[in-house]
Write a protein that holds these residues in place. Sequence first.
Motif, PDB file in Angstrom:
ATOM      1  N   THR A  17      43.608  38.920  40.811  1.00  0.00           N
ATOM      2  CA  THR A  17      42.985  39.794  41.770  1.00  0.00           C
ATOM      3  C   THR A  17      42.164  38.701  42.745  1.00  0.00           C
ATOM      4  O   THR A  17      42.060  37.532  42.335  1.00  0.00           O
ATOM      5  N   LEU A  39      40.827  48.923  43.591  1.00  0.00           N
ATOM      6  CA  LEU A  39      39.488  48.335  43.486  1.00  0.00           C
ATOM      7  C   LEU A  39      39.318  47.752  45.090  1.00  0.00           C
ATOM      8  O   LEU A  39      40.309  47.079  45.401  1.00  0.00           O
ATOM      9  N   GLU A  52      39.464  43.205  45.239  1.00  0.00           N
ATOM     10  CA  GLU A  52      40.587  44.199  45.686  1.00  0.00           C
ATOM     11  C   GLU A  52      41.718  43.853  45.139  1.00  0.00           C
ATOM     12  O   GLU A  52      42.339  42.796  45.033  1.00  0.00           O
ATOM     13  N   LEU A  80      31.464  46.686  44.328  1.00  0.00           N
ATOM     14  CA  LEU A  80      32.910  46.886  43.832  1.00  0.00           C
ATOM     15  C   LEU A  80      33.156  48.613  43.729  1.00  0.00           C
ATOM     16  O   LEU A  80      32.487  49.313  42.965  1.00  0.00           O
ATOM     17  N   ILE A  85      35.395  51.767  43.259  1.00  0.00           N
ATOM     18  CA  ILE A  85      36.564  52.014  42.144  1.00  0.00           C
ATOM     19  C   ILE A  85      37.111  53.273  42.685  1.00  0.00           C
ATOM     20  O   ILE A  85      36.326  54.426  42.645  1.00  0.00           O
ATOM     21  N   SER A 145      31.203  53.047  41.913  1.00  0.00           N
ATOM     22  CA  SER A 145      30.835  51.668  42.359  1.00  0.00           C
ATOM     23  C   SER A 145      29.895  51.144  41.329  1.00  0.00           C
ATOM     24  O   SER A 145      29.393  51.521  40.786  1.00  0.00           O
TER      25      SER A 145
END
Length: 368
Positions: A8, A79, A84, A116, A118, A135
């Motif tokens: 990621t 994400l 991301e 972040l 989700i 989140s």
Amino acid sequence: MMHRTIATTGAATLAFALLALACNEATISPGVQQDLTPPTISIDKTSQGASGDTVDVADGVTFFVDATDNLGLNISVQLEGAVEDIGDTTFTTAVTSASFIIDLVFPTNTVPGGYLYITAQAIDGNNNGATALDSIWIVNEDALTVTLLDPQDGAVTSAGKQIPVTVRATQRDGVKRVGYTYTGVISGGDSTGDMLLLPSDTTFYDTLTIPTGAPDGAFTVRGFATDSALRRQQSTPATVTIQSAANDNEPPQVVFHIGFRVEVDDSITVNATDPSGIAEIGWEARDLLGIQIGGDSTTLAGNLTDVTHMWVLGFSFTDLPVPVVVTAFAEDAVGNRGTATTSSAPPAVTRQRPSLLRILVPGNVPGD
């Protein structure tokens, strides 16, 4: 048990530990009723060692995803924000439940920080779907965080109109550059340019004019920034749709944010979007007898198609609590009026506070 690892942004590792096995997919025969029942899916951040709402970047991020259905499951987790990536796991056979853990481990001196976001989705063998959103705030003193405050995701506009673009960037040692890009049926961008070191908390404001010959369709806006070490970070995207404003008879889309229980000097934030442009935006409050007891509005030129405005409620009640019904409204440049109202269980003003000075940061904090 099957393991899949996906690299990621920020060199984090996304690990899916799949805890479900599968058998053959059910098929639909003539005369058999089609499955219309959607799956269920949830995100768990608070049990069995999961991270919770706020985590230190050194501790990593861990959360669980659980899904159930009576047919096959296709599960994906997206994400955005601090990290991301997209992970997906497809069950091509009839499995009634699936659980897996997502574990992100960050290296030393990593860039990610901030929210972040989700998104977990489940689709069954008959294309019935379900989505779970959540989140996590990642604490990282060294992080460069970028937030796109405007435009709002889902905004609409039209050729020849304008939308505001607001990007906020923070990094404790200072920001070097901040701006935005947009791609789709129109493309381009703008920024502060490479300048002397900007403050550690910098907000960039701009107005994007949609070309008069722009076609109908969608484009995506992303904020970006670089810090003093020339590290670059992007915001989560917002999608804006260009549509013809000819013969517009649709009201503006209106949403507002206010607590279910508020105090007299709390604030209300109203957002309105319309391809013809917003000419007026505001709010009003009424008691249960329908008598207006508060409200305010702002008149605009009608050039902006995505407008957000904030007001202090300013109630002057002496006997509390008081139930009130709040309505936000907006009118577009051709006279269409849209509204949004609190539910039948109205918010209540709970207590009077001494007047105080409130310093408000533009936009709302995601995940509140």
